[in-house]
Design an enzyme around this catalytic site. Structure first.
Site, mmCIF file in Angstrom:
data_model
loop_
_atom_site.group_PDB
_atom_site.id
_atom_site.type_symbol
_atom_site.label_atom_id
_atom_site.label_comp_id
_atom_site.label_asym_id
_atom_site.label_seq_id
_atom_site.Cartn_x
_atom_site.Cartn_y
_atom_site.Cartn_z
ATOM 1 N N LYS A 57 -5.973 -3.364 10.558
ATOM 2 C CA LYS A 57 -7.056 -3.839 9.683
ATOM 3 C C LYS A 57 -6.535 -4.863 8.688
ATOM 4 C CE LYS A 57 -8.060 -1.230 5.943
ATOM 5 N NZ LYS A 57 -8.013 -1.875 4.615
ATOM 6 N N ASN A 58 -5.400 -4.556 8.052
ATOM 7 C CA ASN A 58 -4.931 -5.423 6.968
ATOM 8 C C ASN A 58 -4.275 -6.712 7.461
ATOM 9 O OD1 ASN A 58 -6.039 -3.701 5.185
ATOM 10 N ND2 ASN A 58 -4.122 -2.759 4.515
ATOM 11 N N ARG A 93 -13.059 -5.107 -1.328
ATOM 12 C CA ARG A 93 -12.288 -5.969 -2.237
ATOM 13 C C ARG A 93 -11.591 -7.102 -1.501
ATOM 14 N NH1 ARG A 93 -11.278 -3.852 -6.988
ATOM 15 N NH2 ARG A 93 -9.569 -5.290 -7.234
ATOM 16 N N ASP A 141 -0.035 3.289 1.417
ATOM 17 C CA ASP A 141 -1.143 3.674 2.304
ATOM 18 C C ASP A 141 -0.814 4.898 3.163
ATOM 19 O OD1 ASP A 141 -2.646 1.647 1.266
ATOM 20 O OD2 ASP A 141 -2.324 0.255 2.926
ATOM 21 N N ARG A 170 -14.030 2.622 7.270
ATOM 22 C CA ARG A 170 -13.641 1.263 6.864
ATOM 23 C C ARG A 170 -12.339 0.842 7.541
ATOM 24 N NH1 ARG A 170 -13.446 0.503 0.665
ATOM 25 N NH2 ARG A 170 -12.666 -1.423 1.553
HETATM 26 N N1 EPU Z 1 -1.524 -6.741 -8.711
HETATM 27 C C1 EPU Z 1 -1.700 -7.347 -9.938
HETATM 28 N N2 EPU Z 1 -2.353 -8.545 -9.954
HETATM 29 C C2 EPU Z 1 -2.831 -9.139 -8.831
HETATM 30 C C3 EPU Z 1 -2.641 -8.517 -7.591
HETATM 31 C C4 EPU Z 1 -1.971 -7.298 -7.559
HETATM 32 O O1 EPU Z 1 -1.291 -6.843 -10.962
HETATM 33 O O2 EPU Z 1 -3.409 -10.231 -8.934
HETATM 34 C C5 EPU Z 1 -0.817 -5.450 -8.652
HETATM 35 C C6 EPU Z 1 -1.727 -4.322 -8.172
HETATM 36 O O3 EPU Z 1 -2.490 -3.769 -9.219
HETATM 37 C C7 EPU Z 1 -0.741 -3.344 -7.585
HETATM 38 C C8 EPU Z 1 0.330 -4.272 -7.008
HETATM 39 O O4 EPU Z 1 0.170 -5.521 -7.662
HETATM 40 O O5 EPU Z 1 -0.167 -2.577 -8.590
HETATM 41 C C9 EPU Z 1 0.280 -4.479 -5.525
HETATM 42 O O6 EPU Z 1 -1.065 -4.694 -5.101
HETATM 43 P P1 EPU Z 1 -1.406 -5.658 -3.912
HETATM 44 O O7 EPU Z 1 -1.987 -6.913 -4.451
HETATM 45 O O8 EPU Z 1 -0.234 -5.777 -3.003
HETATM 46 O O9 EPU Z 1 -2.570 -4.857 -3.154
HETATM 47 P P2 EPU Z 1 -3.745 -5.523 -2.358
HETATM 48 O O10 EPU Z 1 -3.297 -6.800 -1.792
HETATM 49 O O11 EPU Z 1 -4.980 -5.495 -3.172
HETATM 50 C C10 EPU Z 1 -3.131 -4.507 -0.027
HETATM 51 C C11 EPU Z 1 -3.803 -3.683 1.014
HETATM 52 C C12 EPU Z 1 -3.953 -2.262 0.497
HETATM 53 C C13 EPU Z 1 -2.562 -1.711 0.198
HETATM 54 C C14 EPU Z 1 -1.841 -2.639 -0.804
HETATM 55 C C15 EPU Z 1 -0.419 -2.233 -1.071
HETATM 56 C C16 EPU Z 1 -5.177 -5.260 2.204
HETATM 57 C C17 EPU Z 1 -6.525 -5.771 2.517
HETATM 58 N N3 EPU Z 1 -5.103 -4.262 1.320
HETATM 59 O O12 EPU Z 1 -3.950 -4.469 -1.183
HETATM 60 O O13 EPU Z 1 -4.536 -1.502 1.547
HETATM 61 O O14 EPU Z 1 -2.652 -0.427 -0.351
HETATM 62 O O15 EPU Z 1 -1.841 -3.976 -0.292
HETATM 63 O O16 EPU Z 1 0.314 -2.187 0.094
HETATM 64 O O17 EPU Z 1 -4.186 -5.727 2.736
HETATM 65 C C18 EPU Z 1 -5.811 0.240 2.485
HETATM 66 O O18 EPU Z 1 -5.702 -0.322 3.587
HETATM 67 O O19 EPU Z 1 -6.260 1.408 2.368
HETATM 68 C C19 EPU Z 1 -5.397 -0.459 1.280
HETATM 69 C C20 EPU Z 1 -5.801 -0.085 0.059
#
Ligand code: EPU
Length: 420
Positions: free
Chosen positions: A22-23, A92, A304, A396
């Site tokens: 998915k990701n 998101r 995850d 999802r």
């Molecule tokens: N963060 C910030 N600012 C930002 C972006 C991130 O402070 O602008 C922080 C976040 O709050 C967190 C850390 O950086 O503490 C890492 O977050 P990240 O941005 O890597 O998460 P994401 O990109 O929103 C993706 C996956 C998530 C997965 C996380 C961590 C996708 C679509 N989503 O989220 O997947 O948990 O990386 O590996 O790729 C899931 O599939 O269930 C899921 C939640």
């Protein structure tokens, strides 16, 4: 609303095939915005988030069709640059259209994602990066508005590695003027897969999968065919399900090299694993031992998989400490696991789990996608009936999960939730 009803206590046995990630599918779909030409995508998981991204592309005027096992995307022209709140609030990852829209069309209006059950999830890195590349970014009426004539290459440093932040800025940089260097970038396999797809389309990217990614801007991208990588979290969920039920399973069509931290921890707790090129064989003899886990960005232990691992530790011998370093409140499954008899104490960003001989089935409520998976694997091992409600979270990100578990011998059914 649907619920999943499990009669637990049956060791899982047999083979299960992993779906596409998915990701990886989500950013790859978003990246089709970057250029015309036909993109033919295979191994796309049929999960609600991927359908939602397809719907969002449709709202932008991009044709997404399904032909047999393939998803065909044609982004010859893009009619709208707006990702509305009603859609973004359901997923998101919709924010992934921001970089590609600004890069190709010079503007984007994307609803700012709101609150999230697993903690505060800001997008400040995405916005600051686009600003560094010369975009004007404003937040107005709940929307991110970004405009730029043409983005300019620059150096961007991430305070902490962000998966979708890295993807968004990598996509934006593909059509920017000059070279962009992303430092302290996220290294997840899904980022490497997105990069591989973009390179097939004519992008110039080096270093994806490391913490420094260099992107030399080009003026346009063409179409390409691509097969999405297998879902390492789905595959990991089957391994934990096999382990927690004391079963014997073969997880097919997965990439063991993407799953090393989980495999190390499973072995540490006594699970026997044999890795082959695209498959992992799991066997369990006797009771598992507790082990400590700390989530961290790839190649660390994935957040995850945390909920599923906490469920596993709940029946392992001894005490385990599971520390969550990525998302601040990703322990909503803990209260529910306690209802199943687990002995778990939350201490700030870690949980201390004292393994019990057995869990007992109970009605429980899922709070997010991976929490649902954690409760389901717990239910597979628990004595009696577990009813997991709010499984729309599960849909999802897991394709035909109950069907796949049934094929492994589990008693898992989907039912309509009874009204109170
Ligand atoms: N963060 C910030 N600012 C930002 C972006 C991130 O402070 O602008 C922080 C976040 O709050 C967190 C850390 O950086 O503490 C890492 O977050 P990240 O941005 O890597 O998460 P994401 O990109 O929103 C993706 C996956 C998530 C997965 C996380 C961590 C996708 C679509 N989503 O989220 O997947 O948990 O990386 O590996 O790729 C899931 O599939 O269930 C899921 C939640």
């Amino acid at each position: 609303m649907d619920q999943i009803v499990i009669q637990g206590g049956r060791p899982l046995r047999g083979e299960v095939r992993t779906s596409g990630a998915k990701n990886a599918a989500l950013p790859i779909l978003a990246s089709t915005i970057l250029g015309g030409g036909e993109c033919v995508l295979s191994n796309m998981p049929r999960v609600v988030d991927v359908l939602t991204m397809g719907k969002l592309l449709g709202m932008l005027g991009i044709a997404v069709t399904h032909e047999g096992d393939h998803t065909v995307v044609q982004a010859h022209s893009v009619a709208s640059t707006e990702a509305p709140y009603d859609l973004v609030r359901t997923m998101r990852a919709s924010v992934l259209v921001l970089g590609p829209l600004v890069a190709r069309l010079g503007e984007a209006k994307v609803s700012l994602p709101g609150g999230c059950a697993i903690g505060s999830r800001p997008v400040n890195f995405h916005l600051a990066g686009l600003e560094r590349m010369g975009a004007i970014v404003e937040i107005e009426h709940g929307y991110i508005k970004a405009t730029a004539r043409r983005l300019k290459g620059c150096r961007i440093y991430f305070d902490t590695p962000s998966v979708t932040g890295t993807e968004n800025l990598m996509m934006a940089a593909v059509l920017a003027d000059g070279t962009t260097i992303l430092e302290n970038a996220a290294k997840e396999p899904e980022i490497t897969d997105l990069s591989a797809f973009l390179v097939k389309r004519g992008a110039r990217i080096a270093g994806a999968g490391t913490d420094m990614i260099t992107i030399e801007g080009v003026t346009e991208l063409h179409g390409a065919d691509h097969e999405v990588i297998p879902d390492r979290i789905e595959a990991g969920t089957y391994l934990v399900a096999g382990a927690i039920t004391g079963g014997q399973v073969v997880v097919e069509r997965c990439r063991p090299e993407h799953m090393e931290p989980l495999l190390v921890k499973l072995r540490e707790s006594g699970v026997e694993l044999a890795e082959e090129k695209e498959c992992i064989r799991l066997k369990v003899a006797g009771r598992l031992k507790g082990t400590n886990v700390r989530t961290s960005p790839h190649p660390g232990f994935p957040t995850d998989m945390q909920a599923q691992f906490v469920a596993l530790m709940a029946v392992a011998e001894g005490t385990s400490v599971v520390t969550e370093t990525i998302f601040e409140s990703r322990f909503m499954h803990v209260e529910e696991l306690r209802r199943m008899g687990a002995d778990i104490r939350v201490e700030g960003n870690r949980v201390v789990v004292t393994g019990k001989e057995r869990l007992t089935g109970a009605p429980v409520m899922a709070s997010d996608l991976r929490a649902s998976a954690g409760l389901i694997v717990a239910g597979l091992a628990a004595e009696g009936t577990t009813e997991v409600s709010r499984v729309y979270h599960l849909d999802r990100g897991y394709e035909r999960l109950e069907e796949k578990f049934r094929a492994l011998g589990a008693s898992v059914e989907r039912r309509k939730e009874k009204c109170p």
